[in-house]
Design an enzyme around this catalytic site. Structure first.
Site, PDB file in Angstrom:
ATOM      1  CG  HIS A  51      -1.740  -1.195   1.384  1.00 18.88           C
ATOM      2  ND1 HIS A  51      -2.577  -1.669   0.396  1.00 18.88           N
ATOM      3  CD2 HIS A  51      -1.867  -2.093   2.407  1.00 18.88           C
ATOM      4  CE1 HIS A  51      -3.186  -2.769   0.807  1.00 18.88           C
ATOM      5  NE2 HIS A  51      -2.758  -3.059   2.025  1.00 18.88           N
ATOM      6  N   GLY A  85       6.096  -6.406   3.400  1.00 18.04           N
ATOM      7  CA  GLY A  85       5.728  -5.894   2.095  1.00 18.04           C
ATOM      8  C   GLY A  85       4.265  -5.501   2.000  1.00 18.04           C
ATOM      9  CE  LYS A  86       1.086  -8.443   6.784  1.00 23.56           C
ATOM     10  NZ  LYS A  86       0.880  -8.609   8.237  1.00 23.56           N
ATOM     11  CG  LEU A  87       2.171   0.197   4.756  1.00 28.13           C
ATOM     12  CD1 LEU A  87       0.899  -0.570   4.953  1.00 28.13           C
ATOM     13  CD2 LEU A  87       2.532   0.945   6.012  1.00 28.13           C
TER      14      LEU A  87
END
Lengths: 359, 359, 359, 359
Positions: D263, D291-293
């Site tokens: 994101h 790696g979500k953000l």
């Protein structure tokens, strides 16, 4: 089917609209749930306090001054939303720091503290300050304390003198200067646990025998204040020593006067919780068992960070409380060595005994 | 494929076994995660403190005495796991209450507080006490305070006298009596915010001019103690004024002695969180920026209720710390009007200046 | 003077002694206060559950497997302290990860996350894991899922198959393998919100039409299980979907059978609080209003991190619960496509209607 | 003396003024501290999201609908402050409850739950609802589900149909009806853990084989949505399964498309804390390691009850975001069995593979 007596007032969902003011927002939060509803209730209860004839105590703990709320508290004092402040020393110290023209700074909660230490920057979560400037405050306080008579001062008397000196020196808004100008007493029962205490202790270096704070006198004085004006209310931000000191004053006063029977109103904005047993998070229900609160008191506890809740709450009151403030019957203080309220002495050397001695 | 430098020590799942002792349980928690690991780390760090040559401060806030932990603290003092106690007044008061043969009682967190108020029962979350018994304590303290010389006492000096009187009267174990017997100093910077303060204030009723506590002297004395013995450690239960007072003593001492450079070890068991900015929940990382902690200190923060964490931690130490306690090089105190440590005076009227004056 | 009815059971301060075992420590915590007392109460209530004839559900949320508690849960299953597990997907996935011979790693809560991202290390607070290993798990699950018939499986049926495959492949202890070996059903209502769900979704890539989980069937099955055995107990770690799913099963079962009337015992170890309205922190008192709990249930809520509370609690039970476990009348399951309990079918396609139809 | 690089932006104390609107209040909170500053930052970041070309996910957990925030969420959907909702089942169910003309009720957190149980009133902290009305909802949902084809539906497809039916029946505002009217997809990964799931399960009673939700298809669909539009933002209220599902969609999408990289913006309003390891309270820093953000994402976490934070935040946005909303380049959806975004299919049966196969 008959409706249950428990199902009387429907939740009314918050309706979004552009341009709403703080009081309009809180009005729309009155019939939602959880802490939102509690914040709206706090708004109503504070208005009720102001409309009633009560002495309103404000307790203040947590890094509210460093965190940008000191001018809100100053506003509450100057406009007499409150009548007596009980604070931690740190909040008064950080207030003095800024009133003297220095700053706290926007920082990061994910700082490299070793790097900060190297630069002599002190961190309070996401906020920074200069250690050198803090040391200059300590010296300033020590120098002022050394100008005072060598005798014990209650924290209340000392802080009034400090506020006066600060006002004369700076003519700047702040908590201490507002209280000085508005003749609002400030108690600081844990002054020894703060940089104001450190400044006072350093005064002894230059002038032996100075820097004596009679905090036991503060207990007597605060209780006598309630004996003189038995109807009270309590607004607490963050818990800590101020929360207990305000309650203790009421309990202590009750020993000596039957007219005292706990705060009529209580409002607290806290982040601590009840279930670990600490006083900061203790519930207002529990406070009734102690007689700190009248069992028919209006009360609300808001579980929220004051840096969110207070700006909204006071912004709303700035609109809605104007008529109550204009009509308020508030206590009138003089704050010399022996303070007075409404023309009556409030001694620090012995409690006023109002009851017939029981045989 | 090469293993990342971040993946060195595998989590080792806790293996259940009947009959494990506290220290064995904590040993099996060393390589799990979250607060369980932190509690195991606390166990190791406290052992390290004991093995090193440091003055160990214990700070204590929250209703730990009423809540059943006072004999743990007494044990820590008597066996010199710690060298100096900094406490809230309430913890000392509730300790005195039980040492005098009275009790706190198992109660309910869902009590009817109006009913309790009617019976004059005071509630602390799930624990009850009798208001009448509390009043008898207040009178007992007031009567004792009225026997003392009419002059200021530091809280440290007063509490030593109080502990001695309590020991002579009761011969019972408790925090105050343990500290008296073990010559361990107790500071209570917020004594005005407690029933001990209330008792002191009532002494003025019978004997004018009495009940003076020189809490600014406590600041000087605690800093001089660190100046005399610059290597320190801090164990904090619950935050509050004791947490800050212990740190403040170190910072204050550093002004006057270059040998002071923050606690070498820090261990805190707290329920407050850092992100609201309050001192109780502040992180030990942040403490480094202030110089409260050496940047290379061993430190751990355990987010837990002390009523869970402390019984386990001290039960484990009772086994594992025995050799360190036997070999410990601990400070030796005398606790008269001017206290001494290792034969040196620790004054309360001015700071010892150890550094060459900077020109 | 007559003692108040509220003052019956004195607090009994915890007495320190070397070598105490977990159960002895908890016994000494029974009459202290706050969460320490609650943990001791949890110990007693779990023993009562085991002595009674109830189906014991265990709910599990939060990163307990990654955090080092998976072998405790496996122990609880293998030794039938519990009869049915309801878990988040993550806990089962992290369990599978370690059962497959991989690890989570001791890390730091103050990590440089950009550096971790570069090394493809995933962080869970103070615990690390390798992303590559996680991907290998996803592929392993996807490959296994692709071997199954192309039809919907309840999460319960799928997880039994997965556990069996894992056991055949590894012969290692863990939650999934323990449940497989002990014939203990596992439900995972939020399987879509986990890496097990991700693995299942990837199965569709290689084999169209696969990876169908009938989570509505799980609702039916779990309610039918309670209809078959209406006396139940609930042990909840951390809240989340498992907490609600266990309660929902009871409420749903009650629609179809008058013999169901809420859990007889409830024990929760949570870190969330009630006052924000979320289900994870909701009180067991509130649960009674819903009929989730019998109003005369034995219940306790412990506010603590499970990584502290569970090792102690289960270490104590390993000693004290042995006789109850030996004598226990526990449900006997078979876990094929249609599961059975005590020889009776537990269908997933329709609820068993036990009541006379009301006209 | 040179100023430290850490001391750049002074804290600017909040100045009280009557009549301030929400956006003016938040503007004055930008340079205070702690959660107040974070809330002001959230206001700015949400504006940035709207000005950028990103798909904005909204996650929603906790009892927000019952608690009076459902029309705020409906407003966010209808006016496209957000593009895709991920919710717990309870929030959608409580929304449906009110949209159907029923109510939740203002109650007390100190209720007598046995009395409530007798009256068949369900309590959510300080909020009540009628069990009979809940049962009527379940039946209504079951009846609707039985009208659908006997085949699996993703939760997204089912909720669109449900929203349509609700709109046709009621023509009332609410979350489900707003999403239907605005063509905004809703995912409910834990639908089995809610009364919507219970209603679906009851559909099987009247019509065998019905009530199949393909929640693994939801995983595929949500990832494909991100593969189609790789630039995303995440707004999370309360954590829970929605928080993780939104992040998981991004991580899953990244497996199949190199253009996905976490994101670009993340904003969460949560009451859970990071230090117990649970996903609800996990930090946005940690999310970067997964790696979500994106590591250069704009992000802020606000520790507050959404019932306080959301009314203020959205009231402010209603004023400040108008120009961004008018100019927004938002995704355009159709929501039939196979949904489309910007004219492209978003399949639920297999991931779109965008990368060259690695050899």
């Amino acid at each position: 089917m008959k409706k249950s007596r428990f199902l009387q007032t429907p939740i009314e969902p918050f309706a979004v609209e552009a341009g709403l003011s703080a009081d309009q927002i809180l009005a729309r939060m009155e019939r939602i749930s959880f802490q939102g509803r509690n914040l709206a209730t706090a708004h109503r209860i504070w208005q009720k306090m102001l409309a009633d004839d009560v002495t309103i105590f404000l307790g203040m703990a947590g890094a509210l001054s460093a965190g940008g709320l000191r001018l809100i508290v100053a506003h509450l004092i100057l406009n007499r939303y409150v009548d007596c402040l009980v604070s931690t020393g740190a909040n008064l110290y950080h207030d003095l720091h800024e009133t003297r023209g220095q700053h706290h700074y926007v920082g990061s909660a994910h700082a490299d503290d070793a790097a900060l230490a190297k630069d002599r920057i002190d961190r309070v979560y996401d906020t920074y300050a200069s250690e050198e400037e803090f040391i200059s405050n300590d010296n300033w306080i020590a120098a002022f304390a050394a100008t005072l008579e060598v005798r014990p001062f209650t924290s209340r008397e000392f802080l009034y003198a400090l506020g006066g000196h600060l006002w004369e020196t700076t003519r700047q808004d702040g908590i201490l200067t507002a209280a000085y100008r508005a003749n609002v007493p400030i108690f600081c029962p844990a002054i020894a646990d703060s940089s104001i205490g450190m400044g006072l202790s350093q005064a002894r270096q230059s002038k032996p025998g100075t820097g004596h704070i009679d905090i036991i006198g503060d207990i007597v004085e605060s209780a006598n204040l309630i004996i003189r004006r038995p109807r009270t209310a309590s607004v607490v931000l963050g818990g800590g020593t101020p929360k207990n000191f305000i309650n203790q004053a009421s309990v202590q006063a009750e020993f000596y006067s039957d007219e005292v029977s706990g705060h009529r109103y209580a409002l607290q904005i806290v982040t601590d919780v009840p279930h670990f047993g600490g006083a900061s998070g203790s519930s207002l229900e529990e406070a009734q068992s102690w007689g700190k609160l009248a069992t028919d008191s209006a009360r609300v506890s808001v579980q929220a960070d004051a840096t969110i809740a207070l700006p909204i709450l006071v912004s709303a009151l700035a609109t809605t409380a104007a008529p109550m403030l204009a009509a308020r019957r508030m206590p009138v203080f003089t704050l010399a060595r022996t303070m007075t309220v409404d023309g009556q002495d409030v001694r620090s050397d012995r409690f006023e005994e109002m009851n017939e001695p029981s045989v």
